[in-house]
Design a protein around this motif. Structure first.
Motif, PDB file in Angstrom:
ATOM      1  N   ILE A 158      19.122  28.437 -54.389  1.00 51.54           N
ATOM      2  CA  ILE A 158      19.729  28.147 -53.092  1.00 51.54           C
ATOM      3  C   ILE A 158      18.694  27.389 -52.267  1.00 51.54           C
ATOM      4  O   ILE A 158      17.619  27.916 -51.973  1.00 51.54           O
ATOM      5  CB  ILE A 158      20.165  29.430 -52.359  1.00 51.54           C
ATOM      6  CG1 ILE A 158      21.254  30.157 -53.164  1.00 51.54           C
ATOM      7  CG2 ILE A 158      20.678  29.097 -50.961  1.00 51.54           C
ATOM      8  CD1 ILE A 158      21.741  31.442 -52.521  1.00 51.54           C
TER       9      ILE A 158
ATOM     10  N   THR B 120      16.900  32.461 -56.498  1.00 54.03           N
ATOM     11  CA  THR B 120      17.600  33.511 -55.760  1.00 54.03           C
ATOM     12  C   THR B 120      18.467  34.340 -56.697  1.00 54.03           C
ATOM     13  O   THR B 120      19.106  33.798 -57.599  1.00 54.03           O
ATOM     14  CB  THR B 120      18.518  32.900 -54.674  1.00 54.03           C
ATOM     15  OG1 THR B 120      17.749  32.024 -53.839  1.00 54.03           O
ATOM     16  CG2 THR B 120      19.164  33.979 -53.823  1.00 54.03           C
TER      17      THR B 120
ATOM     18  N   LEU C 253      26.590  28.417 -47.853  1.00 57.12           N
ATOM     19  CA  LEU C 253      25.902  28.553 -49.130  1.00 57.12           C
ATOM     20  C   LEU C 253      26.174  27.363 -50.049  1.00 57.12           C
ATOM     21  O   LEU C 253      25.305  26.947 -50.826  1.00 57.12           O
ATOM     22  CB  LEU C 253      26.317  29.852 -49.819  1.00 57.12           C
ATOM     23  CG  LEU C 253      25.771  31.141 -49.190  1.00 57.12           C
ATOM     24  CD1 LEU C 253      26.381  32.368 -49.870  1.00 57.12           C
ATOM     25  CD2 LEU C 253      24.255  31.191 -49.298  1.00 57.12           C
TER      26      LEU C 253
ATOM     27  N   CYS D 298      23.812  25.838 -52.961  1.00 57.55           N
ATOM     28  CA  CYS D 298      23.989  26.723 -54.108  1.00 57.55           C
ATOM     29  C   CYS D 298      24.977  26.098 -55.086  1.00 57.55           C
ATOM     30  O   CYS D 298      26.109  25.785 -54.700  1.00 57.55           O
ATOM     31  CB  CYS D 298      24.482  28.091 -53.655  1.00 57.55           C
ATOM     32  SG  CYS D 298      24.791  29.258 -55.001  1.00 57.55           S
TER      33      CYS D 298
END
Length: 213
Positions: free
Chosen positions: A160, A165, A137, A141
């Motif tokens: 993301i 998101t 991630l 992110c």
């Protein structure tokens, strides 16, 4: 006309991740998968917007009566019996439920105290877990997902891989952290492609879709 009707394709509903996240092993094949991806299908989803009146009979009070706990006022996941609430902004919550009719239930209960939008077919849900979930991630992110900065129950509205998101953390599965993501269904393909590419070096296992219960 009868012949045309006979060859007309039958339309059937498809899950948000159909033809996007195919069950199986992807990326690096050796050892255990660093990331496990579970598409979530069949859940009821509703966006709840509170009215501007925070009085005793306002939206927060109504939600508390249904939810069993005060709705979170900062980005956070609150679990309940009928539905879970993810706070995504001031007076804004995403309700996640095993009941596909949760939007209608909330709309009837809130009345003029808030607005409810059914997102059961508008959002795509997915669960991510595994020892490499944070590192995967982190490639797309900007939120600090370290266990001390993003504890169990934390939530965030973020990007993301350039996809808007909503992200929240569920209780760990053994030693592995567990995150759930909600994206607009039209962006599920983009997020799915990004996940497979980002997890390729760690190995990615996609499971069959999971539903409520």
């Amino acid at each position: 006309m009868a012949e045309a009707a006979a060859i007309r394709p039958a339309w059937a509903p498809q899950g948000a991740w159909a033809d996007i996240l195919a069950a199986g092993r992807h990326g690096a094949a050796g050892g255990g998968a660093g990331l496990t991806v579970t598409p979530l299908e069949g859940f009821g989803l509703a966006l709840v917007l509170a009215d501007r009146d925070p009085g005793a009979g306002g939206a927060a009070a109504v939600l508390q009566g249904l939810h069993g706990a005060a709705p979170p006022r900062r980005p956070r996941l609150s679990t309940g019996t009928l539905f879970d609430l993810v706070a995504i902004g001031p007076g804004r919550w995403l309700a996640v439920s095993a009941d596909r009719a949760i939007a209608a239930t909330l709309a009837a209960a809130l009345g003029s105290h808030g607005a409810v939008s059914d997102q059961s077919d508008g959002l795509a849900l997915v669960r991510l877990a595994g020892p490499a979930v944070r590192s995967v991630l982190a490639k797309g992110c900007p939120v600090d997902l370290h266990r001390q900065a993003f504890a169990v129950g934390a939530a965030a509205a973020t990007m993301i891989g350039h996809v808007n998101t909503t992200l929240w953390r569920r209780p760990d599965r053994g030693a592995d952290p567990v995150f759930e993501l909600a994206v607009t269904r039209s962006m599920a393909g983009s997020l799915g492609d990004w996940l497979l590419a980002s997890a390729a070096a760690d190995g990615c296992a996609i499971t069959e879709p999971a539903g409520p219960g």
